[in-house]
Design an enzyme around this catalytic site. Structure first.
Site, PDB file in Angstrom:
ATOM      1  N   MET A  14       0.834  -1.203   0.000  1.00 14.48           N
ATOM      2  CA  MET A  14       0.000   0.000   0.000  1.00 14.48           C
ATOM      3  C   MET A  14       0.869   1.254   0.000  1.00 14.48           C
ATOM      4  O   MET A  14       0.615   2.208  -0.737  1.00 14.48           O
ATOM      5  CB  MET A  14      -0.932   0.006   1.218  1.00 14.48           C
ATOM      6  CG  MET A  14      -2.086  -0.951   1.132  1.00 14.48           C
ATOM      7  SD  MET A  14      -3.384  -0.450  -0.024  1.00 14.48           S
ATOM      8  CE  MET A  14      -4.157   0.905   0.878  1.00 14.48           C
ATOM      9  N   GLY A  15       1.918   1.251   0.830  1.00 17.13           N
ATOM     10  CA  GLY A  15       2.812   2.406   0.903  1.00 17.13           C
ATOM     11  C   GLY A  15       3.504   2.662  -0.424  1.00 17.13           C
ATOM     12  O   GLY A  15       3.541   3.797  -0.918  1.00 17.13           O
ATOM     13  N   ALA A  77      -1.513  -0.770  12.163  1.00 14.86           N
ATOM     14  CA  ALA A  77      -2.321  -0.100  13.189  1.00 14.86           C
ATOM     15  C   ALA A  77      -1.948  -0.616  14.574  1.00 14.86           C
ATOM     16  O   ALA A  77      -1.529  -1.766  14.735  1.00 14.86           O
ATOM     17  CB  ALA A  77      -3.802  -0.326  12.913  1.00 14.86           C
ATOM     18  N   ASN A 103      -5.384   1.491   9.087  1.00 15.70           N
ATOM     19  CA  ASN A 103      -6.747   1.197   9.553  1.00 15.70           C
ATOM     20  C   ASN A 103      -6.821   1.331  11.068  1.00 15.70           C
ATOM     21  O   ASN A 103      -7.130   0.368  11.775  1.00 15.70           O
ATOM     22  CB  ASN A 103      -7.153  -0.215   9.139  1.00 15.70           C
ATOM     23  CG  ASN A 103      -8.157  -0.201   7.992  1.00 15.70           C
ATOM     24  OD1 ASN A 103      -8.812   0.801   7.754  1.00 15.70           O
ATOM     25  ND2 ASN A 103      -8.262  -1.306   7.286  1.00 15.70           N
ATOM     26  N   SER A 129      -9.218   3.654   1.326  1.00 18.74           N
ATOM     27  CA  SER A 129      -9.871   2.442   0.849  1.00 18.74           C
ATOM     28  C   SER A 129      -9.649   2.250  -0.635  1.00 18.74           C
ATOM     29  O   SER A 129      -9.555   3.204  -1.389  1.00 18.74           O
ATOM     30  CB  SER A 129     -11.376   2.492   1.131  1.00 18.74           C
ATOM     31  OG  SER A 129     -11.985   1.308   0.645  1.00 18.74           O
ATOM     32  N   GLY A 130      -9.602   1.001  -1.026  1.00 17.33           N
ATOM     33  CA  GLY A 130      -9.443   0.671  -2.426  1.00 17.33           C
ATOM     34  C   GLY A 130      -8.398  -0.389  -2.659  1.00 17.33           C
ATOM     35  O   GLY A 130      -8.149  -0.798  -3.786  1.00 17.33           O
ATOM     36  N   LYS A 184     -14.293   5.622   7.996  1.00 14.75           N
ATOM     37  CA  LYS A 184     -13.643   4.484   7.330  1.00 14.75           C
ATOM     38  C   LYS A 184     -14.089   3.170   7.985  1.00 14.75           C
ATOM     39  O   LYS A 184     -14.301   2.160   7.303  1.00 14.75           O
ATOM     40  CB  LYS A 184     -12.119   4.626   7.415  1.00 14.75           C
ATOM     41  CG  LYS A 184     -11.318   3.417   6.897  1.00 14.75           C
ATOM     42  CD  LYS A 184     -11.583   3.144   5.416  1.00 14.75           C
ATOM     43  CE  LYS A 184     -10.550   2.243   4.765  1.00 14.75           C
ATOM     44  NZ  LYS A 184     -10.420   0.911   5.312  1.00 14.75           N
ATOM     45  N   ASN A 188     -16.012   0.061   6.234  1.00 11.37           N
ATOM     46  CA  ASN A 188     -15.593  -1.341   6.268  1.00 11.37           C
ATOM     47  C   ASN A 188     -16.712  -2.246   6.775  1.00 11.37           C
ATOM     48  O   ASN A 188     -16.871  -3.373   6.308  1.00 11.37           O
ATOM     49  CB  ASN A 188     -14.343  -1.501   7.143  1.00 11.37           C
ATOM     50  CG  ASN A 188     -13.091  -1.008   6.448  1.00 11.37           C
ATOM     51  OD1 ASN A 188     -13.146  -0.132   5.589  1.00 11.37           O
ATOM     52  ND2 ASN A 188     -11.956  -1.541   6.814  1.00 11.37           N
ATOM     53  N   GLU A 191     -18.987  -2.720   3.992  1.00  7.58           N
ATOM     54  CA  GLU A 191     -18.313  -3.663   3.082  1.00  7.58           C
ATOM     55  C   GLU A 191     -18.588  -5.107   3.530  1.00  7.58           C
ATOM     56  O   GLU A 191     -18.897  -5.971   2.699  1.00  7.58           O
ATOM     57  CB  GLU A 191     -16.814  -3.362   3.108  1.00  7.58           C
ATOM     58  CG  GLU A 191     -15.953  -4.169   2.190  1.00  7.58           C
ATOM     59  CD  GLU A 191     -14.484  -3.813   2.402  1.00  7.58           C
ATOM     60  OE1 GLU A 191     -13.696  -4.746   2.682  1.00  7.58           O
ATOM     61  OE2 GLU A 191     -14.119  -2.624   2.324  1.00  7.58           O
TER      62      GLU A 191
END
Length: 483
Positions: A14-15, A77, A103, A129-130, A184, A188, A191
C-alpha cells in the site's frame, strides 16, 4: 531544509503504491522503511528515475521535507503508530503534520490527535480504501484530525484520490479528531454487509436453485448492468467465471472459512455503544465467525443429516426476485450505517457531511457503486434526513421490492439455506416500520423483576411509573431508567 512535498514511512504494498501515485501526480516524495534494504530496492526498482528520494533514517526523511512537513505513516495499526509518533515528535517542528493512513481504531486517532496537538504539531488520521489497486490508481480517502492541517494536505490528497464522472474527488475533510477513521470503520462494516449479502445470493442460487458457476457468472454479469452496478458485483462476476490452467473453477476449491481484520467487529461494537440497531452488519461479522468453525459445522451437518429441499418453480423468475431482495437489503445496510454515523456525530460533536461521505465512497473504494449517487442526492435534498428509508427514492424502491424480498427469505428459510443478513435486514425493516413493538411487555418484565419503571401511553413522555406486580414488592422503584 529539504524540498520534497511529502514523506512516507512504510514501504509495504500500500505504501509503495501510494508513493507511485503521488509521484505520478507531480509530487516529490521522500521515503523511509525500517528495513532500509526495502528503501534501496524500491528507489532503484519501481522508483528508478522518478522524483522519489530514499532515506535510511527518520532524521534524513524529516530533513528532506518542505515546511510545514507532511509525513505519511503507512505502518501497522496499533502500537507501531504510537511508537512512530514518539520517534517523529522530537525530529519535527511546530506546525508539522503527521498523517496516519492505516486502519486505526477511531478512539486511538482521537487520542493521538490531542496528544500531537499538545506538542504543537498537527495530526491527520485518514481512512484509505481501495486496496492495492486503489492506492496506485486512486483510492477513496476519509481524512479527519486537526482541521488546520487540511489546507496543507488537501492538494495532495485530492490529486491522488479517485474521481467520479464530473471530476469530483473522492476525498474531503470529514471532521475533527477520530471522525475520518470512524467513517472508514463504518465503510468497512458496510463492506462486510455488502459481501455477505452477495454471498447469500450466491448460496441461494447454488444450493437451492442448483445453478452452475457459468450460470451464476451470467447472472452477475446481467446484475452489474442494473442498479446493482458496483465493484463487488463486478468482482463476483469475474470470480465465478475464472478457471485455472486445468479449466477448474477456483472458487469451488477455496475453503469456506472467512477471516477478518477487526474493522467490522469495531463497527458492531460502536453500534452497541451508541444504541444503534446495526443488525445486518452485526450478522455479517457473526457469519464470518460461524464460518471459522468448519470442523464443528461438518460434524453438525452429519449429525442432523441436513439436506436443502429442492426448489419447485420458475428459476429465472426467482433469480430476479433474488436481485430485488439483494438491492432492498443493501439499502437497509447503508441506512443502518448512516444512522450510526449520525449518532456518533451527535455524541462526539462532529459535523459530518453525509452527502459528501457518499461522494467519497462513489469511487476508489471497495463499496463503490452507482447506488451511492442516490444516497448523495438524498442528503443533498435533505441534510437532516433521519433515515435513508424515509427518502422518497429509497421508500419507493423498498416498496416495489418488498414482496420479492419476503419470498426469497421465506423460500430460503423453508429450504434450510442460511440467509442471516438478508433476513435480519427484513426484520429491521419490519421493526422500524411498526408503530407498536412488544417493548411494552418487555418494560413490564423489567419493572416486575427489577422495579426499573416504565412510561405510560396516557401520560407525557419523561414521567415514570412502577407497579407492585406481586402485591408484596413494595412501591420503591430503581433510580435508573435506560431506554
Amino acid at each position: 531544509m529539504g524540498n520534497n512535498d511529502i514523506g512516507l514511512i512504510g514501504l509495504a504494498v500500500m505504501g509503495e503504491n501510494l508513493v507511485m501515485n503521488m509521484e505520478s501526480k507531480g509530487f516529490s516524495v521522500a521515503v523511509y522503511n525500517r528495513t532500509t534494504s526495502k528503501v534501496d530496492d524500491f528507489v532503484n526498482g519501481r522508483g528508478a528515475g522518478k522524483k522519489i528520494i530514499g532515506c535510511h533514517s527518520l532524521e534524513e526523511l524529516v530533513q528532506n521535507l518542505k515546511k510545514p512537513r507532511k509525513i505519511f505513516m503507512m505502518v501497522k495499526a496499533g502500537e507501531a503508530v504510537d511508537n512512530m509518533i514518539e520517534q517523529l515528535l522530537p525530529l519535527t517542528e511546530e506546525g508539522d503534520i503527521i498523517i496516519d493512513g492505516g486502519n486505526s481504531h477511531f478512539p486511538d486517532t482521537t487520542r493521538r490527535t490531542q496528544y500531537v496537538e499538545s506538542k504543537g504539531r498537527l495530526y491527520v488520521g485518514t481512512g484509505v480504501s481501495g486496496g492495492e489497486e486503489g492506492a496506485l490508481n486512486g483510492p477513496s480517502m476519509m481524512p479527519g484530525g486537526s482541521p488546520s492541517a487540511w489546507p496543507h494536505v488537501k492538494e495532495i490528497f485530492q490529486a491522488i484520490c479517485a474521481k467520479v464522472e464530473d471530476g469530483s474527488p473522492c476525498c474531503d475533510w470529514v471532521g475533527e479528531n477520530g471522525a475520518g477513521h470512524f467513517v472508514k470503520m463504518v465503510h468497512n462494516g458496510i463492506e462486510y454487509g455488502d459481501m455477505q449479502l452477495i454471498c447469500e445470493a450466491y448460496q441461494i442460487m447454488h444450493d437451492l436453485l442448483g445453478l452452475s458457476n457459468e450460470e451464476m457468472h451470467e447472472v452477475f454479469t446481467r446484475w452489474n448492468e442494473t442498479e446493482l452496478d458496483s465493484y463487488l458485483i463486478e468482482i463476483t462476476r469475474d470470480i465465478l467465471g475464472f478457471r485455472d490452467e486445468n479449466g477448474e473453477a477456483v472458487v469451488d476449491y477455496i475453503l469456506d472459512t472467512a477471516g477478518q481484520k477487526g474493522t467490522g467487529k469495531w463497527t458492531g461494537i460502536a453500534a452497541l455503544d451508541e444504541g444503534v440497531p446495526l443488525t445486518l452488519i452485526g450478522e455479517a461479522v457473526f457469519t464470518r465467525c460461524l464460518s471459522a468453525v468448519k470442523e464443528e459445522r461438518v460434524t453438525a451437518a452429519k449429525a442432523f443429516g441436513k439436506q436443502v429441499r429442492p426448489f419447485e418453480g420458475d428459476k429465472d423468475a426467482f433469480v430476479e426476485k433474488i436481485r430485488q431482495a439483494l438491492y432492498a437489503a443493501k439499502i437497509i445496510s447503508y441506512a443502518q450505517g448512516y444512522t450510526l454515523m449520525r449518532a456518533a456525530a451527535a455524541h462526539y460533536g462532529w459535523n459530518l457531511n453525509y452527502g459528501g461521505i457518499a461522494l467519497m465512497w462513489r469511487g476508489g473504494c471497495i463499496i463503490r457503486s452507482v447506488f451511492l449517487g442516490k444516497i448523495k442526492e438524498a442528503y443533498d435534498k435533505n441534510p437532516a434526513l433521519t433515515n435513508l428509508l424515509l427518502d422518497p427514492y429509497f421508500k419507493e424502491t423498498i416498496e416495489s421490492r418488498i414482496d420479492a424480498w419476503r419470498d426469497v427469505v421465506a423460500e430460503a428459510v423453508k429450504a434450510g439455506v442460511p440467509v442471516p443478513a438478508m433476513s435480519s435486514a427484513l426484520a429491521y425493516f419490519d421493526g422500524y416500520t411498526s408503530e407498536r413493538l412488544p417493548a411494552n411487555l418487555l418494560q413490564a418484565q423489567r419493572d416486575y423483576f427489577g422495579a426499573h419503571t416504565y412510561e405510560r401511553t396516557d401520560r407525557a413522555r419523561g414521567e415514570f411509573f412502577h407497579t407492585n406486580w406481586t402485591g408484596h414488592g413494595g412501591s420503591t422503584a430503581a433510580g435508573v431508567y435506560n431506554v
